[in-house]
Motif scaffolding. Sequence first.
Motif, PDB file in Angstrom:
ATOM      1  N   ALA A  98       0.830  -1.207   0.000  1.00 29.23           N
ATOM      2  CA  ALA A  98       0.000   0.000   0.000  1.00 29.23           C
ATOM      3  C   ALA A  98       0.863   1.256   0.000  1.00 29.23           C
ATOM      4  O   ALA A  98       0.598   2.207  -0.740  1.00 29.23           O
ATOM      5  CB  ALA A  98      -0.924  -0.008   1.211  1.00 29.23           C
ATOM      6  N   ASP A 117      11.453   3.317  -8.196  1.00 28.96           N
ATOM      7  CA  ASP A 117      12.195   4.474  -8.696  1.00 28.96           C
ATOM      8  C   ASP A 117      13.690   4.354  -8.405  1.00 28.96           C
ATOM      9  O   ASP A 117      14.525   4.817  -9.191  1.00 28.96           O
ATOM     10  CB  ASP A 117      11.643   5.770  -8.084  1.00 28.96           C
TER      11      ASP A 117
ATOM     12  N   TYR B  27      -7.924  10.640  -5.912  1.00 26.28           N
ATOM     13  CA  TYR B  27      -9.189   9.925  -5.750  1.00 26.28           C
ATOM     14  C   TYR B  27     -10.218  10.921  -5.222  1.00 26.28           C
ATOM     15  O   TYR B  27      -9.990  11.541  -4.176  1.00 26.28           O
ATOM     16  CB  TYR B  27      -9.050   8.789  -4.739  1.00 26.28           C
ATOM     17  N   PHE B  38      -3.067   7.522 -12.603  1.00 23.20           N
ATOM     18  CA  PHE B  38      -1.967   8.275 -11.994  1.00 23.20           C
ATOM     19  C   PHE B  38      -0.753   8.186 -12.908  1.00 23.20           C
ATOM     20  O   PHE B  38      -0.513   7.144 -13.519  1.00 23.20           O
ATOM     21  CB  PHE B  38      -1.578   7.680 -10.635  1.00 23.20           C
ATOM     22  N   TYR B  40       3.440   8.576 -12.763  1.00 26.10           N
ATOM     23  CA  TYR B  40       4.581   8.725 -11.855  1.00 26.10           C
ATOM     24  C   TYR B  40       5.860   8.663 -12.678  1.00 26.10           C
ATOM     25  O   TYR B  40       5.806   8.680 -13.909  1.00 26.10           O
ATOM     26  CB  TYR B  40       4.532   7.684 -10.739  1.00 26.10           C
ATOM     27  N   GLY B  41       7.003   8.569 -12.006  1.00 24.04           N
ATOM     28  CA  GLY B  41       8.308   8.730 -12.627  1.00 24.04           C
ATOM     29  C   GLY B  41       8.518   8.067 -13.980  1.00 24.04           C
ATOM     30  O   GLY B  41       8.516   6.844 -14.075  1.00 24.04           O
ATOM     31  N   GLY B  42       8.721   8.864 -14.988  1.00 25.96           N
ATOM     32  CA  GLY B  42       9.074   8.340 -16.297  1.00 25.96           C
ATOM     33  C   GLY B  42      10.552   8.494 -16.540  1.00 25.96           C
ATOM     34  O   GLY B  42      11.326   8.719 -15.608  1.00 25.96           O
ATOM     35  N   SER B  55       5.315   6.413 -17.036  1.00 18.60           N
ATOM     36  CA  SER B  55       4.760   5.347 -16.188  1.00 18.60           C
ATOM     37  C   SER B  55       3.392   5.754 -15.658  1.00 18.60           C
ATOM     38  O   SER B  55       3.222   6.882 -15.179  1.00 18.60           O
ATOM     39  CB  SER B  55       5.687   5.082 -15.004  1.00 18.60           C
ATOM     40  N   GLN B  57      -0.346   4.323 -13.561  1.00 19.23           N
ATOM     41  CA  GLN B  57      -1.034   3.321 -12.747  1.00 19.23           C
ATOM     42  C   GLN B  57      -2.536   3.515 -12.985  1.00 19.23           C
ATOM     43  O   GLN B  57      -3.029   4.640 -12.937  1.00 19.23           O
ATOM     44  CB  GLN B  57      -0.713   3.529 -11.273  1.00 19.23           C
ATOM     45  N   PHE B 103      -3.396  -6.128  -8.873  1.00 22.98           N
ATOM     46  CA  PHE B 103      -3.166  -6.534  -7.486  1.00 22.98           C
ATOM     47  C   PHE B 103      -3.902  -5.562  -6.559  1.00 22.98           C
ATOM     48  O   PHE B 103      -4.216  -4.441  -6.953  1.00 22.98           O
ATOM     49  CB  PHE B 103      -1.675  -6.556  -7.149  1.00 22.98           C
ATOM     50  N   ILE B 105      -4.219  -2.868  -3.877  1.00 26.25           N
ATOM     51  CA  ILE B 105      -3.340  -1.812  -3.377  1.00 26.25           C
ATOM     52  C   ILE B 105      -3.647  -1.498  -1.916  1.00 26.25           C
ATOM     53  O   ILE B 105      -2.748  -1.467  -1.085  1.00 26.25           O
ATOM     54  CB  ILE B 105      -3.470  -0.541  -4.245  1.00 26.25           C
ATOM     55  N   LYS B 106      -4.919  -1.313  -1.624  1.00 25.31           N
ATOM     56  CA  LYS B 106      -5.252  -0.977  -0.230  1.00 25.31           C
ATOM     57  C   LYS B 106      -6.757  -1.040  -0.010  1.00 25.31           C
ATOM     58  O   LYS B 106      -7.536  -1.164  -0.959  1.00 25.31           O
ATOM     59  CB  LYS B 106      -4.747   0.418   0.117  1.00 25.31           C
ATOM     60  N   ASN B 118       0.273  -1.381 -13.010  1.00 24.03           N
ATOM     61  CA  ASN B 118       1.150  -0.343 -13.574  1.00 24.03           C
ATOM     62  C   ASN B 118       1.461  -0.651 -15.031  1.00 24.03           C
ATOM     63  O   ASN B 118       1.490  -1.826 -15.431  1.00 24.03           O
ATOM     64  CB  ASN B 118       2.460  -0.285 -12.779  1.00 24.03           C
TER      65      ASN B 118
END
Lengths: 138, 126
Positions: A98, A117, B27, B38, B40-42, B55, B57, B103, B105-106, B118
């Motif tokens: 999470a 990362d 969200y 989302f 994130y780091g590319g 990248s 998600q 999967f 996540i939470k 992802n």
Amino acid sequence: MARAGRISVTVDYKEVEQRLNASVRRVQRGTRKATVAACEEIKEISLSQVPRDSNTLAESFYYDIKGSYRNFEAEIGYGRGGGVNPRTGKTASEYMVAVHEDLSAEHPVGKAKFLEDAVKEYQRNMLARWAMEVRKEL
Amino acid sequence: MADLFTDITTYLDASGLLDTTVSYDMYPDAPDYVVSLFEYGGSSPPQGVSGVSRSFQIVVRHKDAEQAYAKINEIYGFLADAGSIVYLTSDRWVQLSLKQPPFKIKVDDSARIYYGFNLVLNTYHD
């Protein structure tokens, strides 16, 4: 007028083989050291990014190196050690996914994707780093 | 050309996969059932090579875990079957790489379950 003749060359294969084997062993040693260095570098980068609500998650970092000779494999991750977060009562392995994957969460220290990362960052210069480590042994 | 978030949404929506609110990089409080994207780091390619690697998600949130799982699998399956080169719109193609199957996540404080996966899109710089 040219004269016919013979040239005799003696090759001591045993010595060649010994030298080759020694070189292979040095490359193997270098590869193993390069694998350890890679894990250590990823560890350093990742630990600078992992959220530290408590230190439970950071302290659960681990890496294992398996293999021998030409092939080494490293497994890098979090969730080992069984430490319990004092605020939530959960072990790192129960909440690490999470924390790693929740891109909406805001952390006072650290951020999501703290392992992915770090690996990406390391990969940018991976070949050069590995070559450097192996070359040290040659 | 729209931004990449919009192009992904357009592509999924054209196949009837998006039957609820879609959010970007957050969200919303409501509704419970939401599909979220989302970024994130590319990474940039080597010097002299055009394009970027970005990248993403994709997450489905739902009160019902089975429904969340079914929807994220539907989206994942659709993208997995799409091939590596995908035309999101007539203006934009991407090279698509799924990083892993969906999967969990939470689960949040409102007992809503989040499933996601992802992916990496190699495309040109906007």
